[in-house]
Design an enzyme around this catalytic site. Structure first.
Site, mmCIF file in Angstrom:
data_model
loop_
_atom_site.group_PDB
_atom_site.id
_atom_site.type_symbol
_atom_site.label_atom_id
_atom_site.label_comp_id
_atom_site.label_asym_id
_atom_site.label_seq_id
_atom_site.Cartn_x
_atom_site.Cartn_y
_atom_site.Cartn_z
ATOM 1 C CB CYS A 136 -0.886 -0.034 1.236
ATOM 2 S SG CYS A 136 -1.645 1.537 1.654
ATOM 3 C CD GLU A 137 -0.150 5.388 -3.920
ATOM 4 O OE1 GLU A 137 -0.824 6.417 -3.998
ATOM 5 O OE2 GLU A 137 0.442 4.886 -4.899
ATOM 6 C CG HIS A 138 -2.473 5.591 1.026
ATOM 7 N ND1 HIS A 138 -3.722 5.081 0.721
ATOM 8 C CD2 HIS A 138 -2.195 6.494 0.050
ATOM 9 C CE1 HIS A 138 -4.182 5.656 -0.380
ATOM 10 N NE2 HIS A 138 -3.269 6.507 -0.811
ATOM 11 C CG HIS A 139 -0.726 3.374 6.108
ATOM 12 N ND1 HIS A 139 -1.949 3.288 5.470
ATOM 13 C CD2 HIS A 139 -0.849 4.392 7.000
ATOM 14 C CE1 HIS A 139 -2.773 4.194 5.970
ATOM 15 N NE2 HIS A 139 -2.137 4.878 6.900
ATOM 16 C CD GLN A 176 -8.394 -4.277 -3.845
ATOM 17 O OE1 GLN A 176 -8.109 -4.237 -2.653
ATOM 18 N NE2 GLN A 176 -9.420 -4.965 -4.301
ATOM 19 C CG HIS A 212 -6.136 -3.377 1.706
ATOM 20 N ND1 HIS A 212 -5.451 -2.508 0.882
ATOM 21 C CD2 HIS A 212 -7.039 -4.023 0.925
ATOM 22 C CE1 HIS A 212 -5.940 -2.614 -0.357
ATOM 23 N NE2 HIS A 212 -6.894 -3.526 -0.354
ATOM 24 C CB CYS A 215 -3.003 -0.054 5.873
ATOM 25 S SG CYS A 215 -4.097 -0.163 4.454
#
Length: 197
Positions: free
Chosen positions: A88-91, A129, A157, A159
């Site tokens: 995941c690019e956010h976390h 995703q 996920h 996250c």
């Protein structure tokens, strides 16, 4: 460049630079980077991250074209239950699950393993995703020019499961489609076939 499935490039200079960063991260988290169990951790993480992001260095269209054949078959081709792992690019925590891909040929087909390789290539990047679903669809549509493509991804996920709302059993489903899959009947046939175990 197409990288064999069980090998990945390790750039020694990049490994060294990344390892310095991870050493500092470990220190900032309150650990002793000189502790025996952590001595090689920065280097290991640096190599692991290069593996987990190797998709940036592979051209997915060239993978499809390497096994592209003229064929007059005009029915649905489905490769389902393709296991994938992404970050995941956010976390920068993992998300993983299964991708289901269908296309209806328009004079050209590709090797079935190449469909799975396309999923691998796009998943081995920092991702969300929704984008992953669309990138797989676009790559197959743009390369094979079929009558239509549909992609469904079901994923868990970390996250959401390890942090934040901590919902351990949640599944996220995304889909995207082109061409003949704009017809509800064709989409329903695909969904029925991927649910049929």
């Amino acid at each position: 460049m197409d990288i064999p499935q069980n090998r990945y490039p390790v750039d020694e200079k990049k490994t060294e630079e990344l390892a310095k960063c991870y050493s500092r991260i470990i220190e900032l988290l309150g650990e002793d980077v000189e502790r025996e169990g952590l001595l090689k951790t920065p280097s290991r993480v640096a190599k692991a991250m290069q593996f987990l992001t190797q998709g940036y260095h592979i051209d997915p269209q060239s993978v499809i074209k390497s096994a592209m054949f003229r064929e007059d078959y005009r029915q649905m081709v489905i490769v389902k239950d393709i296991d994938f792992y992404s970050m995941c690019e956010h976390h920068m925590l993992p998300f993983f699950g299964k991708a289901h891909v269908a296309y209806i040929p328009n004079h050209y087909i590709t090797g079935l393993s190449k469909v799975a390789r396309v999923v691998d290539i796009f998943s081995r990047r920092l991702q969300i995703q929704e984008r992953l679903t669309t990138q797989i669809k676009n790559c197959i549509q743009d390369t094979l020019n079929p009558l239509g493509v549909m992609v469904v991804i079901e994923a868990q996920h970390m996250c959401m499961q390890m942090r934040g709302v901590e919902k351990q059993h949640s599944i996220t489903t995304t889909s995207d489609f082109t061409g003949i899959f704009n017809q509800a009947k064709t989409r329903e046939e695909f969904i029925s076939l991927i649910k049929n175990k």
